[in-house]
Design an enzyme around this catalytic site. Sequence first.
Site, PDB file in Angstrom:
ATOM      1  N   GLU A  19       0.826  -1.196   0.000  1.00  0.00           N
ATOM      2  CA  GLU A  19       0.000   0.000   0.000  1.00  0.00           C
ATOM      3  C   GLU A  19       0.864   1.251   0.000  1.00  0.00           C
ATOM      4  O   GLU A  19       2.040   1.196   0.388  1.00  0.00           O
ATOM      5  CB  GLU A  19      -0.943   0.022   1.207  1.00  0.00           C
ATOM      6  CG  GLU A  19      -0.242   0.145   2.543  1.00  0.00           C
ATOM      7  CD  GLU A  19      -1.196   0.093   3.732  1.00  0.00           C
ATOM      8  OE1 GLU A  19      -2.416  -0.071   3.540  1.00  0.00           O
ATOM      9  OE2 GLU A  19      -0.704   0.226   4.865  1.00  0.00           O
TER      10      GLU A  19
ATOM     11  N   LYS B  33      -5.703   9.219   8.307  1.00  0.00           N
ATOM     12  CA  LYS B  33      -4.640   8.610   7.501  1.00  0.00           C
ATOM     13  C   LYS B  33      -5.301   7.655   6.526  1.00  0.00           C
ATOM     14  O   LYS B  33      -6.177   6.874   6.904  1.00  0.00           O
ATOM     15  CB  LYS B  33      -3.668   7.839   8.389  1.00  0.00           C
ATOM     16  CG  LYS B  33      -2.529   7.192   7.596  1.00  0.00           C
ATOM     17  CD  LYS B  33      -1.554   6.528   8.529  1.00  0.00           C
ATOM     18  CE  LYS B  33      -0.352   5.993   7.781  1.00  0.00           C
ATOM     19  NZ  LYS B  33       0.645   5.449   8.718  1.00  0.00           N
TER      20      LYS B  33
END
Length: 172
Positions: free
Chosen positions: A89, A101
């Site tokens: 990711e 986030k």
Amino acid sequence: MLKQFSLVFCVLFACYVGVNSRELKHITKELEVNAPACEAWELYRNLGLINLIVRKLPNVQNTQVLEGDGGVGTVVKTTFVPGNSSYTEEFTVIDDQKRVKAAKGLEGDCLAFGCSVLIVEFDIIEKSQNSCIIKSIVSYAIKKEFEAKDPKPTVQIEAITQASKEYLERNN
């Protein structure tokens, strides 16, 4: 306000990656933590959570930072056992004001078996001076040819937030 931000973020990000926002599916979980939001955010905002995952989740073999220093643009690869499957990711949003986030999945997880988009977002919501809520949102889109199989992300959000809750409450 934060709920609106999350929805706006997902819609804008979906448009950016070429997915109609109505095609995005969402899995949302909330977990109350008896620790200040600032401490939870400190764990989530950088690489602290990644390091905790390796120590606390038995099916995680290791994590590697492939690029970056924990800020936006950081690319992290997590390898799982058994079978050595992996998930990579890229951190796309780190908002210290809103304590949000987000990361875009690059490969692995449901991207390997039918999803075209995978976005994992964590929101740290202050509840009181000594407690907060960790809200996790997994947004994903399924490729048309895989819709009948209805693939779902296997990102272990509940295990991650539970491990972080235990860590934060123990160290508070």
